[in-house]
Design a protein around this motif. Structure first.
Motif, mmCIF file in Angstrom:
data_model
loop_
_atom_site.group_PDB
_atom_site.id
_atom_site.type_symbol
_atom_site.label_atom_id
_atom_site.label_comp_id
_atom_site.label_asym_id
_atom_site.label_seq_id
_atom_site.Cartn_x
_atom_site.Cartn_y
_atom_site.Cartn_z
ATOM 1 N N LYS A 69 -38.811 54.828 -28.697
ATOM 2 C CA LYS A 69 -37.498 54.613 -29.305
ATOM 3 C C LYS A 69 -37.486 53.318 -30.109
ATOM 4 C CE LYS A 69 -34.603 57.317 -26.309
ATOM 5 N NZ LYS A 69 -34.052 57.276 -24.948
ATOM 6 N N LEU A 70 -38.245 52.321 -29.603
ATOM 7 C CA LEU A 70 -38.309 51.028 -30.296
ATOM 8 C C LEU A 70 -39.278 51.051 -31.465
ATOM 9 C CD1 LEU A 70 -38.407 48.242 -27.566
ATOM 10 C CD2 LEU A 70 -36.670 48.641 -29.286
ATOM 11 N N ASP A 105 -39.949 54.842 -38.932
ATOM 12 C CA ASP A 105 -39.001 53.771 -39.265
ATOM 13 C C ASP A 105 -39.697 52.489 -39.707
ATOM 14 O OD1 ASP A 105 -37.067 55.501 -38.517
ATOM 15 O OD2 ASP A 105 -36.848 54.683 -36.488
ATOM 16 N N ILE A 106 -40.905 52.287 -39.193
ATOM 17 C CA ILE A 106 -41.619 51.031 -39.467
ATOM 18 C C ILE A 106 -42.324 51.079 -40.813
ATOM 19 C CG2 ILE A 106 -43.452 49.500 -38.646
ATOM 20 C CD1 ILE A 106 -42.957 50.844 -35.823
ATOM 21 N N LYS A 110 -46.013 49.096 -51.994
ATOM 22 C CA LYS A 110 -46.043 47.645 -52.197
ATOM 23 C C LYS A 110 -45.116 46.884 -51.267
ATOM 24 C CE LYS A 110 -48.178 47.460 -56.582
ATOM 25 N NZ LYS A 110 -48.197 47.003 -57.952
ATOM 26 N N MET A 147 -47.859 42.141 -44.100
ATOM 27 C CA MET A 147 -46.745 41.202 -44.108
ATOM 28 C C MET A 147 -47.169 39.780 -44.476
ATOM 29 S SD MET A 147 -44.140 40.998 -40.951
ATOM 30 C CE MET A 147 -44.205 39.360 -40.305
ATOM 31 N N LEU A 164 -49.896 37.522 -46.797
ATOM 32 C CA LEU A 164 -50.870 37.534 -47.900
ATOM 33 C C LEU A 164 -51.287 38.967 -48.265
ATOM 34 C CD1 LEU A 164 -53.233 34.519 -47.005
ATOM 35 C CD2 LEU A 164 -51.441 34.585 -48.733
ATOM 36 N N GLU A 211 -33.478 45.835 -26.817
ATOM 37 C CA GLU A 211 -34.109 45.486 -28.088
ATOM 38 C C GLU A 211 -33.723 46.479 -29.185
ATOM 39 O OE1 GLU A 211 -38.465 43.980 -28.947
ATOM 40 O OE2 GLU A 211 -38.298 44.757 -26.914
ATOM 41 N N GLU A 212 -33.640 45.977 -30.399
ATOM 42 C CA GLU A 212 -33.346 46.841 -31.546
ATOM 43 C C GLU A 212 -34.596 47.615 -31.950
ATOM 44 O OE1 GLU A 212 -30.465 47.028 -33.999
ATOM 45 O OE2 GLU A 212 -29.699 46.747 -31.964
ATOM 46 N N PRO A 213 -34.454 48.865 -32.366
ATOM 47 C CA PRO A 213 -35.624 49.582 -32.893
ATOM 48 C C PRO A 213 -36.193 48.838 -34.098
ATOM 49 C CG PRO A 213 -33.805 51.087 -32.508
ATOM 50 C CD PRO A 213 -33.268 49.702 -32.320
ATOM 51 N N LYS A 214 -37.522 48.847 -34.228
ATOM 52 C CA LYS A 214 -38.172 48.113 -35.311
ATOM 53 C C LYS A 214 -38.169 48.920 -36.601
ATOM 54 C CE LYS A 214 -39.357 44.866 -32.454
ATOM 55 N NZ LYS A 214 -38.140 44.434 -31.807
ATOM 56 N N THR A 215 -37.824 48.218 -37.684
ATOM 57 C CA THR A 215 -37.899 48.863 -38.992
ATOM 58 C C THR A 215 -38.746 47.993 -39.900
ATOM 59 O OG1 THR A 215 -36.001 47.698 -39.833
ATOM 60 C CG2 THR A 215 -35.575 49.802 -38.749
ATOM 61 N N ASN A 216 -38.980 48.472 -41.126
ATOM 62 C CA ASN A 216 -39.844 47.689 -42.006
ATOM 63 C C ASN A 216 -39.071 46.662 -42.813
ATOM 64 O OD1 ASN A 216 -38.956 48.846 -44.544
ATOM 65 N ND2 ASN A 216 -39.970 50.708 -43.856
ATOM 66 N N TYR A 225 -39.478 37.355 -47.799
ATOM 67 C CA TYR A 225 -40.756 37.663 -48.440
ATOM 68 C C TYR A 225 -40.848 37.029 -49.821
ATOM 69 C CZ TYR A 225 -41.609 41.123 -44.818
ATOM 70 O OH TYR A 225 -41.834 41.746 -43.629
ATOM 71 N N PHE A 228 -47.603 42.129 -54.569
ATOM 72 C CA PHE A 228 -47.125 42.624 -53.284
ATOM 73 C C PHE A 228 -46.075 41.698 -52.712
ATOM 74 C CE2 PHE A 228 -51.467 44.002 -53.936
ATOM 75 C CZ PHE A 228 -51.377 45.367 -53.708
ATOM 76 N N LYS A 229 -45.113 42.304 -52.036
ATOM 77 C CA LYS A 229 -44.096 41.537 -51.324
ATOM 78 C C LYS A 229 -44.721 41.145 -49.992
ATOM 79 C CE LYS A 229 -39.158 42.502 -51.268
ATOM 80 N NZ LYS A 229 -38.236 43.559 -50.809
ATOM 81 N N THR A 230 -44.776 39.847 -49.700
ATOM 82 C CA THR A 230 -45.467 39.437 -48.480
ATOM 83 C C THR A 230 -45.087 38.012 -48.125
ATOM 84 O OG1 THR A 230 -47.649 39.446 -47.437
ATOM 85 C CG2 THR A 230 -47.531 38.526 -49.633
ATOM 86 N N LEU A 231 -45.607 37.505 -47.000
ATOM 87 C CA LEU A 231 -45.423 36.103 -46.637
ATOM 88 C C LEU A 231 -46.686 35.338 -47.010
ATOM 89 C CD1 LEU A 231 -43.935 36.523 -43.050
ATOM 90 C CD2 LEU A 231 -42.676 35.937 -45.119
ATOM 91 N N LEU A 232 -46.523 34.053 -47.331
ATOM 92 C CA LEU A 232 -47.702 33.232 -47.620
ATOM 93 C C LEU A 232 -47.964 32.325 -46.420
ATOM 94 C CD1 LEU A 232 -46.931 32.292 -51.329
ATOM 95 C CD2 LEU A 232 -48.317 34.177 -50.458
ATOM 96 N N THR A 233 -49.214 32.000 -46.186
ATOM 97 C CA THR A 233 -49.536 31.125 -45.056
ATOM 98 C C THR A 233 -49.492 29.670 -45.508
ATOM 99 O OG1 THR A 233 -51.880 31.231 -45.555
ATOM 100 C CG2 THR A 233 -51.044 32.833 -43.978
ATOM 101 N N ARG A 234 -49.342 28.776 -44.513
ATOM 102 C CA ARG A 234 -49.318 27.348 -44.807
ATOM 103 C C ARG A 234 -50.629 26.927 -45.468
ATOM 104 N NH1 ARG A 234 -49.080 23.303 -39.724
ATOM 105 N NH2 ARG A 234 -50.073 21.501 -40.651
#
Lengths: 515, 130
Positions: A266-267, A272-273, A279, A328, A330, B2-7, B14, B25-31
């Motif tokens: 369910k989580l 959903d993920i 992209k 998520m 780089l 907990e909330e269900p995980k989404t993207n 981002y 690409f949409k993403t996070l950058l590292t330090r």
């Protein structure tokens, strides 16, 4: 003396030896948020399981009036015990005794328990809290370090070795943890460096605090020397207990199986993920949790090179090692650090019979001057080397992008993955559509009246034709294209059917990996 | 619960990251990625410390003419006396350090005014080949 008297005498001697560095030194240790060596061992091991060795060992220093000093246990506590019933050998340096400094007999106690661990074929845990070499004992303390390093090396890949840094660990001392499989550090308590801030200041004129130079945060995020970061000693011990549950006693065994648990569907629902747009980012750890037992994923090196995710989980009760590109961070590229991180983990899993599950979604190796100059060629090669070398069951799931060198490196069919599964969203191609279209249709694009429009069209054409799993599947490079929701079922089947896998590599003294 | 995980968790900020031309690409950058240093081509007229240490001796003065290979100064580091010499011929423009000074890695020590390369020689060479 009667038996009773002799027993009383023994008790007296024991209580003298276990006092460590005395009340004052212990108070100082506690005031820093640290436990004493024995308290640490007791906190980590099962109740009443610790059996101490060499309590009455005395130091061997002769010079500088050291012969007049009594150092209880010579500053290190060693012994055997269990963690959740799982046998281990352990040592903990006692900072309250001569700053936990390493002299000849101190080292002898450590090497003795290391030899013991190798003979009994059980994991070794070393708790480091030491000012370094005992200068008064001169070259004997260097010899002590050398003997420890040599044993760390021989034990590598035979028994799991865990280092816990709970205090300073400086100079040569850092190389024992560096040679072991997992390094645990605690914020504001652990410090690791070759030369400390004082030396750096006097010799080089650069000022830096211990924490900024070699604290837990630095080693967890920047250097990658630490595998686990904790806020407190008790959190650190919980992490160790968890790690131990995923790994076997030694390299001839498999990790202990656990009761099968279903993922928390369910989580963690793949639908959903996982984004529709190729992209868009997502957290690949959620995909892992959607696949593994009880959605419980034990991540290793969480803060370092977060563009690749590594860690342990169970599938159908069996321990597996996950390696997954992280879109998520780089965009999930392979670079110097992420290659290094993945390669070492792959080799650990292979050495200790832990099957590997690889989740692929990466645009490739990261281009750039800094990467090239930092040696992305030789570091990137480590991934190829370790996957090719590994003979444990290797299961690969291509989720989305698998382009170029990245496709090959991420445990492709060509590196002898046993099962390569692809989701219908997989894009397996020699390079990304943007790059490919620019090369293949260069003249068409250049000569067009509206190059941008033609480029866009060509990229789209290329995408439609090649950005899918079916071209690779047509050559048999992908074994099955599967519905994402079926992933767990396929992996369970792959693990079951490969439980007797026996693949040999050519006999050799050892390979020469691109260290 | 907990909330269900989404993207698309809204809390995550981002950024766009171009891995190669056209592939954003949409993403996070590292330090570490953020703090990486930009590469600059080496300038042989700028003499820098290749290692942190202490200046033990300065052989040249402002305005002095030097030839490629001439000693400029001695930099002591890790118990070794390292001789730093000019990589190009020219004149000493500025000396940035004094004897006894502690310097960090890649610190600018001496600036030279490099002599223009003798292009005539090269031209001669080409002519000869023809």
């Amino acid at each position: 003396m009667s038996l009773r008297q002799k027993t009383l005498d023994l008790k007296k001697r024991m209580s003298g030896a276990v006092q460590g560095g005395g009340v004052k030194a212990i108070e100082k240790q506690l005031s820093m948020g640290k436990l004493t060596a024995r308290e640490r061992i007791l906190a980590l091991l099962d109740p009443n399981s610790f059996h101490e060795y060499d309590l009455f060992v005395e130091h061997a220093g002769k010079d500088f009036d050291m012969d007049k000093k009594y150092l209880p246990g010579d500053g290190v506590v060693t012994g055997t015990g269990t963690i959740n019933g799982y046998p281990i050998c352990i040592y903990a340096q006692d900072f309250t005794v001569a700053g936990g400094s390493l002299g000849y007999m101190h080292a002898k106690k450590i090497t003795k328990i290391m030899d013991h661990a190798m003979k009994l074929k059980v994991p070794l845990i070393g708790i480091n809290d030491s000012g370094g070499a005992r200068i008064q004992e001169g070259v004997n303390s260097l010899a002590g370090y050398g003997e420890i390093f040599f044993r760390n090396t021989l034990a590598s890949g035979v028994i799991p070795q865990i280092s816990v840094i709970l205090g300073p660990c400086a100079g040569g001392a850092v190389y024992s943890p560096a040679l072991t499989d997992f390094v645990f550090m605690v914020d504001k308590i652990s410090k690791m460096f070759i030369t400390g801030p004082e030396v750096i200041k006097t010799v080089l004129g650069e000022e830096i605090s211990m924490e900024d130079l070699g604290g837990a945060a630095v080693h967890s995020e920047i250097t990658g020397n630490a595998h686990f970061f904790a806020e407190s000693e008790s959190e650190c011990f919980e992490q160790i207990k968890q790690l131990v549950s995923y790994i076997p006693w030694n390299n001839t065994k498999k990790a202990e199986p656990f009761p099968v648990k279903q993922p928390k569907s369910k989580l963690y629902k793949i639908e959903d993920i996982f984004p529709n747009d190729a992209k868009q980012p997502y957290d690949v750890r959620h995909i892992i949790k959607a696949i593994c037992d009880d959605s419980e994923f034990f991540e290793v090196q969480e803060r370092f090179a977060a563009n690749i995710v590594i860690g342990f989980a169970r599938i159908s009760g069996q321990s597996v090692g996950f390696v997954a590109n992280q879109p998520m961070v780089l965009a999930g590229v392979l670079d110097v650090d992420s290659s290094d991180k993945a390669a070492r983990f792959i080799r650990f899993c292979d050495a200790f019979n832990i099957p590997l599950v690889t989740l692929v979604d990466l645009p490739g190796y990261l281009p750039g001057i800094d990467q090239e100059h930092a040696g992305v060629i030789r570091h990137g090669a480590k991934v190829l080397y370790s996957y090719s070398e590994a003979t444990v069951p290797k299961i690969t799931v291509i989720l989305r992008k698998a382009y170029g060198g990245g496709y090959i490196a991420m445990c492709s069919n060509h590196l002898r993955a046993d099962f390569v599964l692809a989701w219908p969203t997989a894009e397996i191609a020699v390079m990304g559509p943007e790059g490919a279209a620019n090369i293949i249709f260069r003249s068409e694009i250049m000569e067009a009246e509206n190059p941008d429009e033609v480029r866009k069209k060509k990229i789209q054409e290329y995408k439609e034709k090649f950005a899918n799993p079916y071209v690779a599947a047509a050559y048999g490079y992908v074994d099955a294209v599967i519905e994402p929701e079926e992933t767990r079922r396929f992996i369970i089947h792959a693990l079951d059917i490969s439980s007797q896998k026996d693949e040999k590599r050519p006999e050799k003294k050892h390979g020469v990996p691109p260290f | 619960m907990e909330e269900p995980k989404t993207n698309t968790p809204e809390s995550v900020k981002y950024e766009m990251f171009e891995v190669y031309e056209g592939a954003k690409f949409k993403t996070l950058l590292t330090r570490k990625h953020r703090e990486r240093k930009a590469w600059t081509p080496e300038n042989p007229a700028m003499v820098t410390s290749f290692i942190p240490g202490t200046i033990r001796k300065v052989f040249v003065k402002d305005g002095q003419k030097v030839k490629a290979g001439d000693k400029l100064l001695i930099l002591e580091a890790m118990k070794m006396l390292n001789e730093l010499s000019a990589a190009v011929s020219g004149t000493v423009k500025t000396i940035h350090v004094k004897t006894g000074q502690v310097v960090s890695k890649n610190q600018l020590l001496v600036e030279l005014n490099a002599e223009a390369e003798k292009k005539d020689n090269k031209k001669d060479g080409k002519k000869k080949k023809k």
